[in-house]
Design an enzyme around this catalytic site. Sequence first.
Site, short mmCIF file in Angstrom:
data_model
loop_
_atom_site.label_atom_id
_atom_site.label_comp_id
_atom_site.label_asym_id
_atom_site.label_seq_id
_atom_site.Cartn_x
_atom_site.Cartn_y
_atom_site.Cartn_z
N CYS A 1 7.35 -7.35 14.96
CA CYS A 1 7.71 -8.73 15.36
C CYS A 1 9.23 -8.84 15.56
CB CYS A 1 7.17 -9.73 14.35
SG CYS A 1 7.11 -11.41 15.02
N HIS B 1 1.45 -8.60 14.00
CA HIS B 1 1.62 -8.19 12.61
C HIS B 1 0.44 -7.29 12.19
CE1 HIS B 1 5.07 -10.68 11.53
NE2 HIS B 1 4.61 -11.50 12.46
N GLU C 1 0.09 -5.65 9.58
CA GLU C 1 -0.17 -5.83 8.14
C GLU C 1 -0.99 -7.07 7.86
OE1 GLU C 1 2.53 -6.65 9.70
OE2 GLU C 1 3.65 -8.25 8.72
#
Lengths: 255, 194
Positions: free
Chosen positions: B81, B176, B178
């Site tokens: 990001c 993202h 994660e």
Amino acid sequence: MKIEKIRIIPKLEIKNEFLIKGVRFEGLRKIGNPVDFANKYFKDGADQINIIDIVASLYNRDNLYEIVNKITEQVFIPVCVGGGIKSIEHIKALLECGADRVIVNSEALRNIKFIDQIVQTFGSQFLTVSIEAKKIGNDYYCMMDHGRENSNKTLSDWIKQLNKYNVGEIIINSIDNDGIENGFDFELLNIVSNEEFNCPKVINGGAGNFNHFINVLEKYDIDGFSIATALHFNKFSIKELKEFLISKKVNINPL
Amino acid sequence: MKKVGILNLGINNIKSITNACKSISETVVINSYNEFNRDIDVLILPGNGHFSLGMKLIKDLKFDVIIKEFCEKKKKIVGICLGLQLLMFRSDEANNIKGLALIDGEVKQIDRKKIKVPLLGWYTVNFKSKDLKDKEFFFNNSYMVCPVNKDLIKGNIGNYVPAYIVQENIHGFQFHPEKSSHNGLELLKNIINN
């Protein structure tokens, strides 16, 4: 098909260390351990998890931090947390626990400058404003402190005001339909759809069966659904709901 | 086993990327230049927040020195990001601030006429490589990277928003991983281990 996917968002209301659920924000029942429920919803294909501590502003906040810490260790989707957030310090503490976004209601109604403060410190993508709307007389009013206090601001006035600020997302809760499982609040949705939004909007309150979702999507531009009672009490699972929505050609994340 | 180092700018949700990497491989968080140990195989620059603040913190913490050293040694760097955006030359978000300038190109504001802004939620990423199937990932951004060399774009949303950038040893995600459930963890795992 629009490119944005409709999000399915379980809402976990927490009191002390318990997941609870009420009806119209009252008559709260203990349901279980919020960490277990968050894990289950993650495995079931939730797109995001919202956690609201309904007493964090009244008692101490340590319970909330501990719960968020445990949840974010195992849940690899966005976790958004709210309840009694009044300061940048509260937000920093939640960030350290792994929260991805904070949800603010009462303090924004009391002091709208708090929104600017959050946006300037963390960025607008970090802020969700929750609106808890209740019909009083002929109008919907925005309530504070988990429905206990009336801000005396109407829903449409507050949305107009929020639009001048750089809010990342707005969640609109119908207190009247909360926990009823009788469908979403169309009168409220009519007011919402008359307003301009410059951020995504999520609705909450009333989900009871699959058709309730389709009824909303046929008429309104909504970015996500927040669900509590129907999921907590196993009326349907996220997986079943998503399978149904896919069969109806709704653009969702099929995980 | 590969060792992952995560640069902590102090403004990010460092915990979710750390938890995700820990579930894949040995992971350490780097809080300052002095903590940087050269046994790290994969360097991750995560990110959320404003371009100018991100750049200021990178310089204050001397993370730019670590990143350049990694780059010279052709070791793997992963930008996420804002962490990806900071690798570019400049950004619409902060006109007078120079980025790390490792990838030729700039960060542009996403056009509201083409897609709903901010991007917040899950989008299907169309990958160019045959090894990667189109999948859903979680996005949360209002700006996007536009490399001069379009061949660096290995995945995008709707042929408009670049989502996955690869330039030699550098991998950049606009989304993202994660926070993208199994799809994200799998992708991170492949990049860390290969």
